[in-house]
Design an enzyme around this catalytic site. Structure first.
Site, PDB file in Angstrom:
ATOM      1  N   GLY A   1       0.829  -1.202   0.000  1.00  0.00           N
ATOM      2  CA  GLY A   1       0.000   0.000   0.000  1.00  0.00           C
ATOM      3  C   GLY A   1       0.865   1.253   0.000  1.00  0.00           C
ATOM      4  N   ASP A   2       0.215   2.396  -0.170  1.00  0.00           N
ATOM      5  CA  ASP A   2       0.919   3.693  -0.181  1.00  0.00           C
ATOM      6  C   ASP A   2       1.941   3.809  -1.297  1.00  0.00           C
ATOM      7  OD1 ASP A   2      -0.462   4.432   2.186  1.00  0.00           O
ATOM      8  OD2 ASP A   2       0.921   3.170   3.311  1.00  0.00           O
TER       9      ASP A   2
ATOM     10  N   LYS B   1      -0.965   5.225  -5.500  1.00  0.00           N
ATOM     11  CA  LYS B   1      -2.090   4.882  -6.380  1.00  0.00           C
ATOM     12  C   LYS B   1      -3.011   6.079  -6.603  1.00  0.00           C
ATOM     13  CE  LYS B   1      -3.392   1.589  -3.726  1.00  0.00           C
ATOM     14  NZ  LYS B   1      -2.228   1.578  -2.801  1.00  0.00           N
ATOM     15  N   GLY B   2      -3.170   6.907  -5.555  1.00  0.00           N
ATOM     16  CA  GLY B   2      -4.050   8.076  -5.663  1.00  0.00           C
ATOM     17  C   GLY B   2      -3.594   8.972  -6.803  1.00  0.00           C
ATOM     18  N   LYS B   3      -2.302   9.171  -6.899  1.00  0.00           N
ATOM     19  CA  LYS B   3      -1.756  10.048  -7.937  1.00  0.00           C
ATOM     20  C   LYS B   3      -1.913   9.426  -9.328  1.00  0.00           C
ATOM     21  CE  LYS B   3       2.114  12.995  -8.895  1.00  0.00           C
ATOM     22  NZ  LYS B   3       2.871  12.701 -10.098  1.00  0.00           N
TER      23      LYS B   3
ATOM     24  N   GLY C   1      -5.844   5.504   2.526  1.00  0.00           N
ATOM     25  CA  GLY C   1      -5.582   6.943   2.560  1.00  0.00           C
ATOM     26  C   GLY C   1      -4.948   7.310   1.246  1.00  0.00           C
ATOM     27  N   HIS C   2      -5.696   8.000   0.394  1.00  0.00           N
ATOM     28  CA  HIS C   2      -5.160   8.369  -0.915  1.00  0.00           C
ATOM     29  C   HIS C   2      -4.925   9.866  -0.968  1.00  0.00           C
ATOM     30  CE1 HIS C   2      -6.880   4.487  -2.913  1.00  0.00           C
ATOM     31  NE2 HIS C   2      -5.868   4.268  -2.105  1.00  0.00           N
TER      32      HIS C   2
ATOM     33  N   THR D   1      -5.276  -0.180  11.140  1.00  0.00           N
ATOM     34  CA  THR D   1      -5.531   1.260  11.154  1.00  0.00           C
ATOM     35  C   THR D   1      -6.575   1.617  12.215  1.00  0.00           C
ATOM     36  OG1 THR D   1      -7.233   1.047   9.471  1.00  0.00           O
ATOM     37  CG2 THR D   1      -4.993   1.490   8.694  1.00  0.00           C
TER      38      THR D   1
ATOM     39  N   GLN E   1      -4.958  -0.240  -0.722  1.00  0.00           N
ATOM     40  CA  GLN E   1      -3.924  -1.086  -0.105  1.00  0.00           C
ATOM     41  C   GLN E   1      -3.013  -1.695  -1.185  1.00  0.00           C
ATOM     42  OE1 GLN E   1      -7.370  -1.811   1.212  1.00  0.00           O
ATOM     43  NE2 GLN E   1      -6.982  -0.118   2.579  1.00  0.00           N
TER      44      GLN E   1
ATOM     45  N   ARG F   1       1.101   7.221  11.380  1.00  0.00           N
ATOM     46  CA  ARG F   1       2.240   6.413  11.860  1.00  0.00           C
ATOM     47  C   ARG F   1       3.414   6.515  10.894  1.00  0.00           C
ATOM     48  NH1 ARG F   1      -0.377   0.578  12.364  1.00  0.00           N
ATOM     49  NH2 ARG F   1      -1.484   1.366  10.542  1.00  0.00           N
TER      50      ARG F   1
ATOM     51  N   LEU G   1      10.294   8.508  -7.886  1.00  0.00           N
ATOM     52  CA  LEU G   1      11.684   8.496  -8.350  1.00  0.00           C
ATOM     53  C   LEU G   1      12.416   9.737  -7.854  1.00  0.00           C
ATOM     54  CD1 LEU G   1      11.009   7.120 -11.907  1.00  0.00           C
ATOM     55  CD2 LEU G   1      12.530   6.067 -10.232  1.00  0.00           C
ATOM     56  N   ASP G   2      11.672  10.817  -7.645  1.00  0.00           N
ATOM     57  CA  ASP G   2      12.285  12.047  -7.128  1.00  0.00           C
ATOM     58  C   ASP G   2      12.745  11.861  -5.687  1.00  0.00           C
ATOM     59  OD1 ASP G   2       9.471  11.746  -6.744  1.00  0.00           O
ATOM     60  OD2 ASP G   2       9.418  13.743  -5.852  1.00  0.00           O
TER      61      ASP G   2
ATOM     62  N   SER H   1       6.323   8.444 -12.005  1.00  0.00           N
ATOM     63  CA  SER H   1       5.964   9.685 -11.324  1.00  0.00           C
ATOM     64  C   SER H   1       7.225  10.265 -10.716  1.00  0.00           C
ATOM     65  CB  SER H   1       4.909   9.414 -10.257  1.00  0.00           C
ATOM     66  OG  SER H   1       4.814  10.537  -9.405  1.00  0.00           O
TER      67      SER H   1
HETATM   68  P1  IMP Z   1      -6.576  -2.908   8.642  1.00  0.00           P
HETATM   69  O1  IMP Z   1      -6.814  -2.867   7.170  1.00  0.00           O
HETATM   70  O2  IMP Z   1      -6.895  -1.599   9.311  1.00  0.00           O
HETATM   71  O3  IMP Z   1      -7.243  -4.077   9.301  1.00  0.00           O
HETATM   72  O4  IMP Z   1      -5.009  -3.111   8.875  1.00  0.00           O
HETATM   73  C1  IMP Z   1      -4.334  -4.302   8.514  1.00  0.00           C
HETATM   74  C2  IMP Z   1      -2.959  -4.011   7.948  1.00  0.00           C
HETATM   75  O5  IMP Z   1      -3.098  -3.342   6.700  1.00  0.00           O
HETATM   76  C3  IMP Z   1      -2.107  -3.080   8.819  1.00  0.00           C
HETATM   77  O6  IMP Z   1      -0.747  -3.449   8.668  1.00  0.00           O
HETATM   78  C4  IMP Z   1      -2.326  -1.717   8.190  1.00  0.00           C
HETATM   79  O7  IMP Z   1      -1.280  -0.820   8.471  1.00  0.00           O
HETATM   80  C5  IMP Z   1      -2.396  -2.093   6.734  1.00  0.00           C
HETATM   81  N1  IMP Z   1      -3.161  -1.144   5.897  1.00  0.00           N
HETATM   82  C6  IMP Z   1      -4.494  -1.045   5.798  1.00  0.00           C
HETATM   83  N2  IMP Z   1      -4.843  -0.087   4.915  1.00  0.00           N
HETATM   84  C7  IMP Z   1      -3.694   0.416   4.431  1.00  0.00           C
HETATM   85  C8  IMP Z   1      -3.398   1.418   3.449  1.00  0.00           C
HETATM   86  O8  IMP Z   1      -4.267   2.018   2.817  1.00  0.00           O
HETATM   87  N3  IMP Z   1      -2.072   1.651   3.224  1.00  0.00           N
HETATM   88  C9  IMP Z   1      -1.102   0.971   3.873  1.00  0.00           C
HETATM   89  N4  IMP Z   1      -1.331   0.021   4.781  1.00  0.00           N
HETATM   90  C10 IMP Z   1      -2.615  -0.253   5.061  1.00  0.00           C
HETATM   91 MG    MG Z   2      -2.222   5.306   1.545  1.00  0.00          MG
END
Ligand code: IMP
Ligand code: MG
Length: 427
Positions: A12-13, A16-18, A40-41, A128, A223, A302, A331-332, A412
Site C-alpha cells: 500500500g501507499d 495509487k491516488g496520484k 488513505g489516498h 488502522t 492497499q 504512523r 523516483l524524485d 511519477s
Molecule cells: P486494517 O486494514 O486496518 O485491518 O489493517 C491491517 C494491515 O493493513 C495493517 O498493517 C495496516 O497498516 C495495513 N493497511 C491497511 N490499509 C492500508 C493502506 O491504505 N495503506 C497501507 N497500509 C494499510
Molecule cells: Mg495510503
C-alpha cells in the site's frame, strides 16, 4: 482498452491516488471496489492537497462518474464527513454513486478492532483501527448490515438494535467494554442514511452498461498486493482483496471484461504496520528516505517503515495480478541517494531464492540480496518524456524491467499532476 485495473504491488501507499487521478482524466467511470476507510489516498491538484479515505480519487476530474462498489466497507460517519470536506473545498460530488450492497462499519466494529489488537499484544497486526477487519468478519459471518438496510428506517431499526445489543454484550463479556447504546445510535445512523440516499444506485448495472457502451472504466485498488487476505503476507494483511481479482468481485464485473492491470510500485518499499519487511532499512538512509518522502500514514499518521525496492515482491505481484505494466512512483524521493540498491532475491537458510516464500516465518528469516546502482541527483529535472529523465534513473528503470519482466508504463517524478509521465497509452 476500456477496463483498466490499478493496484498496489507492495504494502500500500505506492502512490495509487496520484496514478488514478492521472488516469481518471482519460476514464469515464472510476470505481473503488474493496477496502474501506483504512485507505488513505493523497491527491495534489495545483496548490491544494486532498486526502481521501473512501471517495474515489476520480472525484477531482469534473464530470466523471465515481462509484463505490459492493466490495467496499463504508463507515457512514466517515463518508458523510468526507463529502462535507470535499464540498467545503468546492469539489463537486454529485457524480458519486454508492452500491446498496456495500457493508457498513459501526462503532462496535471500531471498538472491537482496537480491543482485538490490544489483546494480541506483540502479535498485533498494527491495523488502522478503523473497524475494517471486524466489518468484513460480519460480512462473511452473514450478519453484516448493508447500505440498503440503512435506507428504510423500519428495517434498519429492526435489524440494527438487536445486532448492536448482541455485539455490545459480547464486547462487555469478553473485554469488559462499556455497553453501546443501540437506541441512541439508530437515529444518528438514520440521519447518515438520509445524507447518503441520493447517491445510492445500481452500480453493477452502471459499470457494466458503461463497458457495453465502450466507455473507459478505471478500477482503483486500495492497499497493496502484500496486504491481500489470500495472497499477501498473512496474517499481516487487511481483510479484503487488494489484488486485481478483487475488482471483479467488488464491482460486479466478469473477469473477461478486464483489459489490463497496471501495478503501482514505489521506487523503494514502505510498510505501515507490523510484519516482516526483508529489504527494511533500519539505518540513517531509511530515516532519510522517510523524512524526504514524508512517509507517514495518511490514515493514522504512523511512521512508515522503509526499505530498498524489492523485486522479489514485484515478480510475485506481477504473477498474482497478471500485470500488464508497472507505474513506478517517487523516483524524485530516491534522488540524492548514491548508490541506490535493489533487492534481487533473498538468502534463506544459506540458499538463494528468487520466489516470494509462502510461509510468513520463512519470510521473516529472509535476508535481502542487494545490487548497487548509480544514484541520480536530488534535484530532479523537469521531464516530459522518458529521454528527459536522468541517465542513472533510466538505467534503474531498465534494471527493474529486467528483474520483473514487466514493462514500465508510467513514472511519477514529483507531487504535481504534471509530474506523471505515461510512457505508452494506457487506455
Ligand atoms: P486494517 O486494514 O486496518 O485491518 O489493517 C491491517 C494491515 O493493513 C495493517 O498493517 C495496516 O497498516 C495495513 N493497511 C491497511 N490499509 C492500508 C493502506 O491504505 N495503506 C497501507 N497500509 C494499510
Ligand atoms: Mg495510503
Amino acid at each position: 482498452m476500456s477496463a483498466v485495473v490499478v493496484i498496489g504491488t507492495q504494502w500500500g501507499d505506492e502512490g495509487k491516488g496520484k496514478i488514478t487521478d492521472y488516469l481518471a482524466n482519460q476514464a469515464d467511470v472510476i470505481v473503488r471496489h474493496q477496502g474501506g476507510p483504512n485507505a488513505g489516498h493523497t491527491v495534489v491538484v495545483g496548490e491544494q492537497e486532498y486526502k481521501l479515505h473512501l471517495v474515489p480519487s476520480g472525484i477531482f476530474c469534473p464530470g466523471k462518474m465515481c462509484v463505490i462498489g459492493n466490495g467496499v466497507v463504508i463507515d457512514p460517519e466517515i463518508l458523510v464527513r468526507e463529502l462535507d470536506y470535499l464540498k467545503d473545498l468546492g469539489v463537486d460530488v454529485s457524480n458519486l454513486r454508492l452500491s446498496p450492497g456495500a457493508h457498513l462499519i459501526f462503532p462496535y466494529h471500531v471498538i472491537q478492532d482496537r480491543l482485538d489488537e490490544d489483546r494480541k499484544g506483540l502479535l498485533r497486526l498494527g491495523t488502522t483501527g478503523r473497524g475494517v477487519g471486524p466489518a468484513y468478519m460480519d460480512k462473511f459471518a452473514r450478519i453484516g448490515l448493508r447500505l440498503m438496510d440503512l435506507l428504510d428506517p423500519e428495517i434498519f431499526r429492526s435489524l440494527f438494535v438487536p445486532l448492536c445489543e448482541h455485539k455490545s454484550h459480547m464486547l462487555e463479556k469478553v473485554y469488559g467494554a462499556e455497553r453501546v447504546d443501540a437506541d441512541a445510535l439508530v437515529d444518528h445512523y438514520l440521519s447518515y442514511g438520509d445524507r447518503l440516499r441520493p447517491y445510492v444506485a445500481d452500480t453493477v448495472r452502471l459499470v457494466n452498461d458503461a463497458l457495453d457502451e465502450g466507455q473507459h472504466v478505471l478500477f482503483e485498488g486500495a492497499q497493496g498486493t502484500l496486504l491481500d487476505v489470500d495472497h499477501g503476507s498473512y496474517p499481516y494483511v487487511t481483510s479484503s482483496y487488494p489484488t486485481a481479482g478483487g475488482a471483479c468481485i467488488g464491482a460486479g464485473v466478469g473477469p473477461t471484461r478486464i483489459d489490463r492491470v497496471i501495478g503501482v510500485a514505489k521506487a523503494y518499499t514502505t510498510r505501515v504496520g507490523d510484519g516482516p519487511l526483508p529489504s527494511e532499512l533500519k539505518d540513517d538512509i531509511g530515516e532519510a528516505i522517510r523524512t524526504r518522502g514524508h512517509e507517514f500514514g495518511t490514515s493514522t499518521g504512523r511512521p512508515r517503515r522503509v526499505g530498498w525496492l524489492d523485486t522479489v515482491i514485484l515478480r510475485y505481484s506481477a504473477r498474482v495480478n497478471g500485470l500488464g505494466g508497472l507505474a513506478v512512483t517517487r523516483l524524485d524521493t530516491l534522488g540524492g541517494f548514491d548508490p541506490v540498491k535493489i533487492c534481487t532475491g533473498y538468502r534463506y537458510k544459506g540458499e538463494r531464492i528468487a520466489d516470494f516464500p509462502s510461509s510468513i516465518t520463512a519470510l521473516a528469516e529472509c535476508e535481502p540480496i542487494l545490487e548497487e546502482m548509480e544514484g541520480w541527483a536530488a534535484e530532479f529535472p523537469p521531464a516530459e518524456t522518458e529521454a528527459d529523465l536522468p541517465k542513472a534513473c533510466r538505467e534503474y528503470l531498465k534494471r527493474v524491467e529486467e528483474l520483473t519482466n514487466c514493462r514500465i508504463s508510467m513514472v511519477s517524478i514529483g507531487r504535481e499532476r504534471t509530474q506523471t509521465l505515461a510512457l505508452e497509452p494506457i487506455f
